[in-house]
Design an enzyme around this catalytic site. Sequence first.
Site, PDB file in Angstrom:
ATOM      1  N   ALA A   1       0.604  -1.162   0.042  1.00 28.67           N
ATOM      2  CA  ALA A   1       0.033   0.187   0.096  1.00 28.67           C
ATOM      3  C   ALA A   1       0.701   1.369   0.167  1.00 28.67           C
ATOM      4  O   ALA A   1       0.648   2.304   0.761  1.00 28.67           O
ATOM      5  CB  ALA A   1      -0.944   0.016   0.995  1.00 28.67           C
TER       6      ALA A   1
ATOM      7  N   HIS B   1      22.256   7.293  -4.594  1.00 32.99           N
ATOM      8  CA  HIS B   1      21.677   8.681  -4.559  1.00 32.99           C
ATOM      9  C   HIS B   1      23.039   9.463  -4.266  1.00 32.99           C
ATOM     10  O   HIS B   1      23.535   9.089  -3.314  1.00 32.99           O
ATOM     11  CB  HIS B   1      20.708   8.912  -3.739  1.00 32.99           C
ATOM     12  CG  HIS B   1      20.038  10.311  -4.006  1.00 32.99           C
ATOM     13  ND1 HIS B   1      20.693  11.338  -3.548  1.00 32.99           N
ATOM     14  CD2 HIS B   1      18.657  10.848  -4.794  1.00 32.99           C
ATOM     15  CE1 HIS B   1      19.777  12.462  -3.922  1.00 32.99           C
ATOM     16  NE2 HIS B   1      18.469  12.063  -4.681  1.00 32.99           N
TER      17      HIS B   1
ATOM     18  N   HIS C   1      19.670   3.628  -2.957  1.00 31.79           N
ATOM     19  CA  HIS C   1      18.750   4.442  -3.061  1.00 31.79           C
ATOM     20  C   HIS C   1      17.491   3.759  -3.768  1.00 31.79           C
ATOM     21  O   HIS C   1      16.326   3.612  -3.123  1.00 31.79           O
ATOM     22  CB  HIS C   1      18.789   5.607  -3.703  1.00 31.79           C
ATOM     23  CG  HIS C   1      17.805   6.674  -3.743  1.00 31.79           C
ATOM     24  ND1 HIS C   1      17.041   7.177  -2.454  1.00 31.79           N
ATOM     25  CD2 HIS C   1      17.061   7.218  -4.686  1.00 31.79           C
ATOM     26  CE1 HIS C   1      16.264   8.093  -3.113  1.00 31.79           C
ATOM     27  NE2 HIS C   1      15.968   8.029  -4.169  1.00 31.79           N
TER      28      HIS C   1
ATOM     29  N   SER D   1      10.448   8.006 -10.488  1.00 31.73           N
ATOM     30  CA  SER D   1       9.743   6.826  -9.700  1.00 31.73           C
ATOM     31  C   SER D   1       8.477   7.428  -9.278  1.00 31.73           C
ATOM     32  O   SER D   1       7.420   6.369  -9.373  1.00 31.73           O
ATOM     33  CB  SER D   1      10.594   6.547  -8.554  1.00 31.73           C
ATOM     34  OG  SER D   1      10.138   5.592  -7.723  1.00 31.73           O
TER      35      SER D   1
HETATM   36  C1  LIG Z   1      14.212   8.912   0.432  1.00 31.46           C
HETATM   37  C2  LIG Z   1      13.708   8.585  -0.740  1.00 31.46           C
HETATM   38  C3  LIG Z   1      13.513   9.792  -1.621  1.00 31.46           C
HETATM   39  C4  LIG Z   1      13.015   9.584  -2.891  1.00 31.46           C
HETATM   40  N1  LIG Z   1      12.577  10.900  -3.518  1.00 31.46           N
HETATM   41  C5  LIG Z   1      12.012  10.650  -4.503  1.00 31.46           C
HETATM   42  C6  LIG Z   1      11.586  11.843  -5.163  1.00 31.46           C
HETATM   43  O1  LIG Z   1      11.706  12.639  -4.973  1.00 31.46           O
HETATM   44  N2  LIG Z   1      11.043  11.571  -6.817  1.00 31.46           N
HETATM   45  C7  LIG Z   1      10.697  10.083  -7.302  1.00 31.46           C
HETATM   46  O2  LIG Z   1      10.315  10.260  -8.180  1.00 31.46           O
HETATM   47  N3  LIG Z   1      11.181   9.057  -6.561  1.00 31.46           N
HETATM   48  C8  LIG Z   1      11.721   8.960  -5.160  1.00 31.46           C
HETATM   49  N4  LIG Z   1      12.002   8.164  -4.355  1.00 31.46           N
HETATM   50  C9  LIG Z   1      11.851   6.783  -4.954  1.00 31.46           C
HETATM   51  C10 LIG Z   1      10.435   6.453  -4.630  1.00 31.46           C
HETATM   52  O3  LIG Z   1       9.819   7.236  -3.732  1.00 31.46           O
HETATM   53  C11 LIG Z   1      10.172   5.129  -4.454  1.00 31.46           C
HETATM   54  O4  LIG Z   1      10.675   4.424  -5.565  1.00 31.46           O
HETATM   55  C12 LIG Z   1       8.426   4.733  -4.572  1.00 31.46           C
HETATM   56  O5  LIG Z   1       7.876   5.493  -3.666  1.00 31.46           O
HETATM   57  C13 LIG Z   1       8.367   3.294  -4.338  1.00 31.46           C
HETATM   58  O6  LIG Z   1       7.067   3.386  -4.152  1.00 31.46           O
HETATM   59  P1  LIG Z   1       6.102   1.968  -3.999  1.00 31.46           P
HETATM   60  O7  LIG Z   1       4.758   2.282  -3.862  1.00 31.46           O
HETATM   61  O8  LIG Z   1       6.537   0.995  -5.281  1.00 31.46           O
HETATM   62  O9  LIG Z   1       6.492   1.283  -2.652  1.00 31.46           O
HETATM   63  P2  LIG Z   1       6.608   1.709  -1.223  1.00 31.46           P
HETATM   64  O10 LIG Z   1       6.060   2.933  -0.939  1.00 31.46           O
HETATM   65  O11 LIG Z   1       7.902   1.282  -0.647  1.00 31.46           O
HETATM   66  O12 LIG Z   1       5.570   0.735  -0.588  1.00 31.46           O
HETATM   67  C14 LIG Z   1       5.835  -0.751  -0.459  1.00 31.46           C
HETATM   68  C15 LIG Z   1       4.566  -1.302   0.155  1.00 31.46           C
HETATM   69  O13 LIG Z   1       4.570  -2.586   0.091  1.00 31.46           O
HETATM   70  C16 LIG Z   1       4.249  -3.192   1.333  1.00 31.46           C
HETATM   71  N5  LIG Z   1       4.997  -4.587   1.424  1.00 31.46           N
HETATM   72  C17 LIG Z   1       6.349  -4.699   1.261  1.00 31.46           C
HETATM   73  N6  LIG Z   1       6.347  -5.880   1.410  1.00 31.46           N
HETATM   74  C18 LIG Z   1       5.311  -6.440   1.693  1.00 31.46           C
HETATM   75  C19 LIG Z   1       4.914  -7.884   1.881  1.00 31.46           C
HETATM   76  N7  LIG Z   1       5.656  -8.935   1.889  1.00 31.46           N
HETATM   77  N8  LIG Z   1       3.514  -8.023   2.183  1.00 31.46           N
HETATM   78  C20 LIG Z   1       2.622  -7.159   2.216  1.00 31.46           C
HETATM   79  N9  LIG Z   1       3.199  -5.906   1.763  1.00 31.46           N
HETATM   80  C21 LIG Z   1       4.444  -5.381   1.546  1.00 31.46           C
HETATM   81  C22 LIG Z   1       4.733  -2.275   2.275  1.00 31.46           C
HETATM   82  O14 LIG Z   1       3.955  -2.190   3.558  1.00 31.46           O
HETATM   83  C23 LIG Z   1       4.346  -0.853   1.545  1.00 31.46           C
HETATM   84  O15 LIG Z   1       3.015  -0.428   1.662  1.00 31.46           O
HETATM   85  C24 LIG Z   1      12.528   8.243  -3.099  1.00 31.46           C
HETATM   86  C25 LIG Z   1      13.103   7.102  -2.530  1.00 31.46           C
HETATM   87  C26 LIG Z   1      13.418   7.347  -1.125  1.00 31.46           C
HETATM   88  C27 LIG Z   1      14.035   6.167  -0.215  1.00 31.46           C
END
Ligand SMILES: Cc1cc2nc3c(=O)[nH]c(=O)nc-3n(C[C@H](O)[C@H](O)[C@H](O)COP(=O)(O)OP(=O)(O)OC[C@H]3O[C@@H](n4cnc5c(N)ncnc54)[C@H](O)[C@@H]3O)c2cc1C
Lengths: 126, 580, 162, 257
Positions: B13, B238, B349, B395
């Site tokens: 989520a 990063h 990162h 991202s």
């Molecule tokens: C500090 C930081 C700054 C960033 N800044 C930028 C930016 O400025 N611009 C940009 O474009 N990108 C940026 N990024 C990258 C970007 O934020 C992330 O790549 C992106 O938010 C990932 O989103 P996601 O929905 O894939 O995963 P996440 O937001 O990490 O969510 C993962 C979800 O999966 C769930 N999950 C994980 N494993 C399991 C499991 N086994 N069972 C059930 N649920 C699970 C977790 O509970 C969570 O809800 C940044 C990243 C970081 C770390």
Amino acid sequence: MPAGTLYRGREGMWSWVAHRVTGVLIFFFLFAHVLDTALVRVSPEAYDSVIATYKVWLVNLMEYGLVAAILFHALNGLRVVAVDFWAKGPKYQKQMLWTVVGIWVVLMGGAFYPVLQHTLRTWFGG
Amino acid sequence: MQIHQYDTVIVGAGGAGMRAAIESTQRSRTAVLTKLYPTRSHTGAAQGGMCAALANVEEDNWEWHTFDTVKGGDYLVDQDAAEIMCKEAIDAVLDLEKMGLPFSRTDQGRIDQRRFGGHSRNHGEAPVRRSCYAADRTGHMILQTLFQNCVKHGVEFFNEFYVLDLLINEGKTAGVVAYELATGEIHVFQAKAVVFASGGTGKMFKVTSNAHTLTGDGQAVALRRGLPLEDMEFFQFHPTGIWRMGILLTEGARGEGGILRNKDGERFMERYAPVMKDLASRDVCSRAIYSEIRAGRGCGPDGDHVYLDLTHLPPEQLDAKLPDITEFARTYLGIEPYTDPIPIQPTAHYAMGGIPTNVEGEVLSNNTDVVPGLYAAGEVACVSVHGANRLGTNSLLDINVFGRRAGIAAAAYADNHDFVELPENPGALVEALVEGLRESTGTESVAQIRKELQESMDTNVSVYRTGKTLQQAVEDVTALKERFKNVAIQDKGSRYNTDLLEAIELGNLLDLAEVLVVSALAREESRGGHYREDFPTRDDVKFMQHTMAYREVAEDGSTSIRLDYKPVVQTRYQPMERKY
Amino acid sequence: MSIETKDLVVPSLQAHTGQGLGTGNPAEAFVVEPARARTKKTPRRTRTNFEMLAWLFMRLSGVVLVVLVLGHLLINLMLDGGVSKISFAFVAGRWASPFWQMWDLLMLWLAMLHGSNGMRTVINDYAEKDATRLWLKGLLGVATVFTVVLGTLVIFTFDPNI
Amino acid sequence: MSTPTVEKHSAALDAVEAGSTKLINVTFRIRRFNPEEHPDPVWVDYQLEMDPKERVLDALNKIKWEQDGTLTYRRSCAHGICGSDAMRINGRNRLACKTLIKDVNPEKPITVEAIKGLAVLKDLIVDMDPFFQAYKDVMPFLITSGNEPTRERLQSQADRERFDDTTKCILCAACTSSCPVFWNDGQYFGPAAIVNAHRFIFDSRDEGAEQRLEVLNDREGVWRCRTTFNCSEACPRGIEVTKAIQEVKRALVTRRF
Ligand SMILES: Cc1cc2nc3c(=O)[nH]c(=O)nc-3n(C[C@H](O)[C@H](O)[C@H](O)COP(=O)(O)OP(=O)(O)OC[C@H]3O[C@@H](n4cnc5c(N)ncnc54)[C@H](O)[C@@H]3O)c2cc1C
Ligand code: HEM
Ligand code: SF4
Ligand code: F3S
Ligand code: FES
């Protein structure tokens, strides 16, 4: 269950605790005060005899406490009103609290003799 | 064990998961399983912004954005996917605004935009203002806004459910198996369509901007079920993480005018990227920083970091545009960014690689075939729009564009298909995993193995790699995997047993680290985030292709990684030398 | 709350074996639970402005009371020899004037209403069971009405020549 | 442009770079509760060596990883933006990952316990559902009417600024669980829900303010707040919570927002 630690709130929380305690105190006093004043309907003697207890030193001292409570409650009440209605109130709540405490100390100092004069006179003459 | 039935199940989520959920909830009965409360997801840590060629402040168009993305990814980007992403970026941003996202505004009241690394006008002429942002809290606002809309649409969340297995029956998706943290109970979710959106794997490194919870569970589950992982050797470092801690200081800091300096106070990026300077792409900046450090121009007594200098920017600008990161410096370093430069070093990162998907978010089981009913989006997936190096802001864009697409596609699939029968004894694998750890009488500690893994990865598989360091890493990981079999946990209870889950997560990290190093060892070239000192140039003849890594189980039960390759989709842009 | 905190401080590495109490899954039986947790059904919209008006009344009456109460205290307890002067005659003298009658009447009403509304808040806060709360508030209501009615009667029917 | 400007090193920066690694002995006194073992919570002392510049979360991790794996708490981001690890440290609500050991007097045992007013499930983990229920009850999403515009809705910088403070909320519950009213009456909406209502009530694009205000006009709504300021003190995001609550109260009185 072992108790958790006491929450270490700051000025805001303690002033609220004090406001609540004084409010409840005043409420009970007021209740009693209306009852005793009602004695004026019974007879002058009954009233005067009850009022006489107010003149006992211990009760007189408690009166000073009551004044303290009312004064704090009133001043802090004004602070609460300021917090509620003045946009900058929340920001200056601490300063306002210390102002309240300051005024309270001064007024309590001022009220020391006038309120306790009865007791002081009976003790020390005058 | 409980069995649930939903049309669509979304795993995760974060931004991608919730974006998908908003779409699929309106179209099918959807459950979102997440190991964290949704608002704890690491999308909330993203700071800088989300790029889209809105052209609100200066001329721009999505085609330039596509070019920057392809070039940023060192031409390993699938260009059809990049085109879709950059085109749909504009609507993605506008959609978020309509959902209520409080973007920073221009004087005219439009969404404000700022510069970001690697984003340029007219194919690299000069930096362009393309990143839409909300101060340095863009990810926070995206996560909150998406969560708010999930509340609005009544999305069904299963909070603190860890998905530990994927059920595939006769080649089709049947559901997932999850472990409920609160009770220790195992739940089987039968589903017509499953969307993986479980985020990144950064915790295999020591110095990382990633959360404790980013342990690559989704990738590991897929790998274990025989699905390939694409381009795992490409991990982004990063340039500006807080020294030693890894906490990220957004590229937006340089977008606002921040400067990287070495110990002589020199703006060294001028030497490495004469046009884009401090706003060159991340791989370039990170390498430049390490080059400075290696050349003895690093700062501090050990010369092991450089500075991010914001002192020339007016305090009002810092307060308005970068309030959070300046606070990080104050809280964690105790220095004042108005007057002091901030010690930084590159920090692990972002995983460019992941579960391979096509542009609809469908997961590939090999170079061409999809797994019916299985989708992936976000950092867990590899579409591949980021190629060998992701551009900043792409991202947040990725999770919104492909999260949405995956949500729609999954719901549509669920609408047209029936449940696939659950395999016999669906919870068996997870039960064995959990019981095995609970009953283990081993002597190894999870924390110790994880520490050694992270240290080895930091030393051997960082910004600069060589065959030798990678070989070392392969050996380390193999040895650690062996030791992991003998791991024991202290908490044997069933309620909130995070001790157990940390062990499982470590297992996932080890599996993925192995894929990463094996893939990296085989890629004998330098491209984007993968830099081999022994092969310092890009080799388009041999390696203009995606790595596809499979886990093979031998008859004796031992496992190994088999590598395959997949061609890159090229449409408009021919590979050129990459200069900033 | 009765157990001494100190006695239960145990050295680390000891207590937690994770083996449970051996009674199946006791987890459900014991939780440190607060009273009155919010549930899905909690919001019972009242759809009146009562709470708001009460809140406003507290502030308005408070401000007026500052003058009334402090004035009252000043005259009765501080001026002219403080409490020693108070007697039936003193009261009689005061209430001969309609001004002081009105003063005390207003003070009585405002203070009582202010005070009992304040007490209502206090009861709402600390009485956890619905029944307790109801009883306490009932008691409060009766006391308030009684006091206000009695006080009013006294002021209006006061007879200095009793 | 490439002239050196970083000569002016402050003492603070020098201190950071020198990387003092002087470890100190700290005692953590943690209020543990595991109903699978014992029906009552107990205080457990842990001795460890820490760098005072590390976070309390680092200490908890160290305990969990090196001394007692059964210690249980929530955490994720480790830098104060996910809101997982609100807990009561030395009697006050804070995020463990945003509290440095040196700032909570390591000379004496540092007490750590779960936040107050929500059911404790294990050690430092509380049941967050009632908290999120209150959040959901204020309708925390943009409500608009009419056709959607093709481009973005316009909003002036001043209008955006109006609710900036309350957009920072990370739903950590530090405020709500520091509120004396909430401790006694868990049905009170609590500051966090009001903060999130504020975020929309004062958003110029939103049209649902009336409805939300009506919700908060409830018996357990905003009038329950006694301005004790614990919430404002506790908020790790520095949101002026009490101020936001007052603004909502005033909006209810004046029906202007
Ligand atoms: C500090 C930081 C700054 C960033 N800044 C930028 C930016 O400025 N611009 C940009 O474009 N990108 C940026 N990024 C990258 C970007 O934020 C992330 O790549 C992106 O938010 C990932 O989103 P996601 O929905 O894939 O995963 P996440 O937001 O990490 O969510 C993962 C979800 O999966 C769930 N999950 C994980 N494993 C399991 C499991 N086994 N069972 C059930 N649920 C699970 C977790 O509970 C969570 O809800 C940044 C990243 C970081 C770390
Ligand atoms: C003298 C001037 C007074 C002022 C300015 C004043 C002001 C206030 C205010 C503003 C409040 C509301 C506090 C809040 O909502 O948090 C309050 C509460 C209260 N007042 Fe007064 N008040 C005064 C006199 C009195 C008197 C005479 C009584 C007793 C009869 C009284 C009893 C109470 C009580 C019991 C409360 C509730 C306290 C709580 O909820 O914590 N007050 N007062
Ligand atoms: S207002 Fe502050 S303390 Fe309250 S939940 Fe939001 S961030 Fe946490
Ligand atoms: S602590 Fe509670 S009483 Fe009001 S000011 Fe904050 S909500
Ligand atoms: S761990 Fe995320 S706020 Fe502390």
